[in-house]
Each structure stands twice: as C-alpha cells, then as structure tokens.
Design an enzyme around this catalytic site. Structure first.
Site, PDB file in Angstrom:
ATOM      1  N   GLU A  80       0.784  -1.228   0.000  1.00 31.76           N
ATOM      2  CA  GLU A  80       0.000   0.000   0.000  1.00 31.76           C
ATOM      3  C   GLU A  80       0.821   1.287   0.000  1.00 31.76           C
ATOM      4  O   GLU A  80       0.731   2.099   0.935  1.00 31.76           O
ATOM      5  CB  GLU A  80      -0.965  -0.002   1.187  1.00 31.76           C
ATOM      6  CG  GLU A  80      -1.866  -1.223   1.188  1.00 31.76           C
ATOM      7  CD  GLU A  80      -2.974  -1.170   2.237  1.00 31.76           C
ATOM      8  OE1 GLU A  80      -2.898  -0.301   3.119  1.00 31.76           O
ATOM      9  OE2 GLU A  80      -3.903  -1.982   2.158  1.00 31.76           O
ATOM     10  N   GLU A 113      -5.248  -8.729   0.440  1.00 29.76           N
ATOM     11  CA  GLU A 113      -5.900  -8.403   1.713  1.00 29.76           C
ATOM     12  C   GLU A 113      -7.374  -8.158   1.471  1.00 29.76           C
ATOM     13  O   GLU A 113      -7.753  -7.494   0.501  1.00 29.76           O
ATOM     14  CB  GLU A 113      -5.351  -7.112   2.342  1.00 29.76           C
ATOM     15  CG  GLU A 113      -4.053  -7.238   3.051  1.00 29.76           C
ATOM     16  CD  GLU A 113      -3.667  -5.948   3.802  1.00 29.76           C
ATOM     17  OE1 GLU A 113      -4.571  -5.186   4.212  1.00 29.76           O
ATOM     18  OE2 GLU A 113      -2.465  -5.713   3.948  1.00 29.76           O
TER      19      GLU A 113
HETATM   20  C1  BGC Z   1      -3.113  -2.659   5.934  1.00 37.50           C
HETATM   21  C2  BGC Z   1      -3.104  -3.511   7.190  1.00 37.50           C
HETATM   22  C3  BGC Z   1      -4.234  -3.055   8.084  1.00 37.50           C
HETATM   23  C4  BGC Z   1      -5.543  -3.275   7.356  1.00 37.50           C
HETATM   24  C5  BGC Z   1      -6.785  -2.932   8.157  1.00 37.50           C
HETATM   25  C6  BGC Z   1      -4.503  -2.498   5.341  1.00 37.50           C
HETATM   26  O1  BGC Z   1      -4.601  -1.260   4.714  1.00 37.50           O
HETATM   27  O2  BGC Z   1      -2.213  -3.208   4.961  1.00 37.50           O
HETATM   28  O3  BGC Z   1      -1.847  -3.359   7.795  1.00 37.50           O
HETATM   29  O4  BGC Z   1      -4.209  -3.696   9.327  1.00 37.50           O
HETATM   30  O5  BGC Z   1      -5.557  -2.432   6.226  1.00 37.50           O
HETATM   31  O6  BGC Z   1      -6.842  -1.585   8.455  1.00 37.50           O
END
Ligand code: BGC
Length: 448
Positions: free
Chosen positions: A138, A349
């Site tokens: 990110e 993610e």
């Molecule tokens: C990040 C994580 C974070 C997750 C939830 C993502 O943008 O890579 O590190 O915990 O979001 O906020």
C-alpha cells in the site's frame, strides 16, 4: 521483513455437479499478517527502532543486519512449507527503519538504493524457498497518510508535495527491485514479484451527472492508477493526474507542477515491472465532484473529488471507514481486468474488523466473507477475471496501527491480556477452513 500471506494452493474440485460453479483448480487460499502488527519484541535481539516504534512513542535495523531476524524468518518459511503452505512475502509493510527515515525516508531518492540492497539480501537468503514476492504494501497509504497528512508513521505533514515525492521514490524503488530480481535471481529461483496496491471501488454519487462521473475517474486515478498506470502500463502517471496537479500548482503560484516527473529512462525502467496484480480491497465509496477552491495545496484538493459513504450500506464492523460492499470488489476486479490487460490477480488483503470485546461467534463477519466469496466466484466464473488467490486480512488479531488492539481483524482471537497470548478460532476461521478444504462452495453461487 514485513508481511507474509500464507497461501494453501487447493486442488481442483471434484465436479460432482455438472452445473457447479467452483473455484478453479490451484486457487490459492490464504491469510495475511504483517511483521509490526503481530511480532512484538520491538527492541528484542538487536532489532533497531523503526518509524512505527517512534510514532507510537516506544522507541527496529531489521532483518538483514540481524542473524536472529534471519533465523526467525528462515524458520517461519520452513515451517510453512513443511505444512504445505506457500509463502507470499512482502518486503516492506509500513515499518521503515528509523535510521533511514532520519535520512529522509521515502521522500529521499537515496532510499531506492537501500531498498534494493535489502531486497537482494532477502532474495539471496530466502529466495530458494520463497517464489511469490511483494515489494511493498500500500504505497498509497504510506504516501498520503504518512507524508501528506501525517496521521500514520512517520507522521510528516507536507500537504500537496510530500505524498507525490514519496510515491515517486516508492515507484522507482519497486521498479529497481523488480529489475534486480529479474536480472540476478529469476532464472535460478523462478519466482514472481509484484507490489500490493490498495483501492476502494468508486461509483459516481449521481451516475447521470457527468461531473460526478469524471470525478469518479479522478478518484481512481489518484489512488489505484497513481501506482498501477506507471507500473503496469506506461511508466508514467495517469494523464488526468498530471493535468490536474499542473493546473492547481499554477493557480497556487508554483512555477512548475508539484508532481515530480519521471525521466524517459525512468519511464522505461518502471514500465512492466509486475508479474501479477496484488490488490487489497476493503470497501467502496460514492464520489462527487468537488471544485478545489483552496489556495493551500493538497492531494485531495488536486483530485477535486469528494468521497462519500452511502449510509444504506451496512457499516457494522469495528472500523468506521469499512462499509460492507462486497459487490464493489467484483466491479473493481473487472475494472482491473479491463484497464490492465487482464492480469493475474491475487487479492492480498480483504477483511472485516470487530471492536473489542469481540464475539467468537462472528456471524456478521462471516456474512461479509461469504458475500465476498460469492462476488469473487462470479468474477472468476462469469466475468473471466484471472483471479488466482484470495487472502483474508488477517490471520490473527493484531496491532491495528493507530487503533492499537481495540480493533480485531483476526481469523483467530488473541487474548492480549494473557502473557501466553492464547489463540482461539472465530467462527469465520472455521467456516473459511471448510471453504478451503472443499475448494468449492455448493451447487450455485447463491448458496455460498
Ligand atoms: C493494511 C493492514 C491493516 C488493514 C486494516 C490495510 O490497509 O495493509 O496493515 O491492518 O488495512 O486496516
């Protein structure tokens, strides 16, 4: 080292029902974590401080000057492989060593060299076993929140310039590392490398209003395409981004655009430096045209697009920003397919948080995952999106940055009050495990 998504590559479904829509053979299922969020030991075993140690007022050289760190990651990688789990390793997930930040961090051009040295060390040390690499997590968040708004580490407030300079160097550093891998390691190690880009899906607030439609395109240009356009397509920033920033800079009295320019040589170096598309998706926004009337420079002013949460979308997670919009992911996947030449995509993610105290029977969260899996299955089977894997954020409850431990994203509950940190699966973990082991859902997507 920063984050690892442990992926289990599932076998093909056995096709009992001819009408079945199931996940493709070899689809990678996983769960992701990040070093700073799960490891602890911020000052243990010779680890030097990093920007988050400083930002959280604790106050980690990471891994490559530290044999204990190398041994630790060696063991994790070996343990994963022994258990049939393929590691996807992210080199940088927000935890820049403080001594590099002290020399200007990502806003200094010199960091590209340091990042490349570190990456090469990791390829040399772990690349015999790690075949899926992500350079950084990110960069948008690092640039905008870390060096423009200063709301996350390293907390620099330089609106209108900091984020652009930082992103510029991150893109160059990523590209340099891709070339190092390509030139020095790929033939022997046979791996793939990319960069994890986060993006909301965005829809015009009024779909019939041209200004909102254009604002929505700018919203995407100033987030996903800021990084994806140079890396996947042209070696350069989106045209709309360049013209907006140039125009605003002139209005604000700057002699040249606040957006740095890549040289022709740099453009050639950057273009085509990703072997797959790594996407982090959480939510969707409505977007409305917002004319910039401010004399003070800022990324959001340059963008001239206001983001709005649609209150008809459920927003029952532990994070106020996380409206539940699983269909946004299908649209975003299709957008990536159409804009970036149908690349191989991994969702690196995707998740839903619960506030503390969190119920082990996390019905709402499993509903989020269930609906999301339906949408990605539709994207694969109905839209021909080349999606190869899906990783839940996150394996364990962890340190959720500025929210600390109050916000729980884990598939496993962690009792932070107990020094033994006992872990118990939430219902979502149990249901997700069933999906993985079946690698199919049911007869139709509706039944997912
Ligand atoms: C990040 C994580 C974070 C997750 C939830 C993502 O943008 O890579 O590190 O915990 O979001 O906020």
């Amino acid at each position: 080292m920063a984050s690892a998504a442990a992926a289990s590559f599932a076998p093909a479904s056995c096709g009992w029902y001819p009408e079945d829509i199931s996940f493709p053979s070899g689809f990678a299922w996983g769960a992701a974590t990040a070093a700073y969020q799960v490891e602890g030991g911020w000052n243990a075993d010779g680890k030097g401080p990093n920007v988050w140690d400083t930002f959280t007022h604790q106050g980690g050289d990471r891994v490559f000057k530290n044999q204990t760190g190398v041994d630790y990651y060696d063991k994790i990688i070996d343990d994963l492989l022994e258990n049939g789990i393929v590691p996807m390793v992210t080199l940088y997930h927000f935890d820049l060593p403080q001594h590099l930040e002290d020399q200007g961090g990502w806003s200094s051009d010199a960091i590209t060299e340091a990042f490349d040295n570190y990456a090469q060390f990791c390829f040399r040390t772990f690349g015999d076993r790690v075949k899926l690499w992500v350079t950084m997590n990110e960069p948008y968040v690092v640039a905008k929140d870390g060096y423009e708004k200063g709301i996350v580490a390293p907390g620099i407030k330089e609106p209108g310039t900091g984020a652009y300079q930082t992103a510029h160097n991150m893109i160059k550093a990523h590209a340099k590392v891709w070339h190092s891998y390509d030139l020095l390691f790929r033939r022997k190690q046979n791996g793939l490398l990319s960069i994890a880009l986060n993006s909301d899906w965005a829809e015009p607030l009024d779909p019939t209003f041209l200004a909102d439609q254009e604002a929505t395109k700018r919203y995407m240009a100033f987030c996903l395409n800021w990084f994806a356009e140079p890396i996947f397509i042209s070696g350069d920033y989106p045209a709309i981004m360049k013209s907006q920033i140039s125009e605003m800079s002139t209005k604000q009295g700057y002699l040249s655009s606040r957006l740095p320019e890549f040289t022709e040589e740099e453009k050639l170096m950057i273009k085509g430096t990703a072997d797959f598309f790594a996407l982090n998706y959480y939510t969707t926004r409505k977007v409305k045209h917002q004319e910039n009337t401010h004399s003070e420079p800022s990324v959001s002013g340059d963008r001239e697009a206001e983001q709005i949460m649609d209150h008809s979308w459920p927003c029952a997670s532990g994070s106020s920003w996380l409206a539940v919009v699983p269909w946004g992911l299908r649209k975003l996947l299709n957008y990536i397919k159409d804009t970036y030449n149908n690349p191989i995509i991994y969702i690196t993610e995707n998740g839903f948080s619960q506030s503390d105290p969190a119920s082990l029977d996390d019905t709402q969260r499993w509903q989020y995952f269930r609906l999301t899996l339906q949408e990605i299955l539709k994207a694969i089977s109905l839209d021909d999106v080349h999606l190869k894997g899906y990783f839940v954020w996150s394996l364990l409850d962890n340190f959720e940055w500025t929210c600390g431990y109050s916000c729980r994203f884990g598939l496993f509950h962690v009792d932070f009050e107990n020094p033994a940190l006992p872990r118990v699966p939430y219902r979502s973990a149990i249901e997700y495990a069933k999906v993985i082991s079946n690698n199919r859902r049911t007869k139709s997507v509706e039944e997912l």
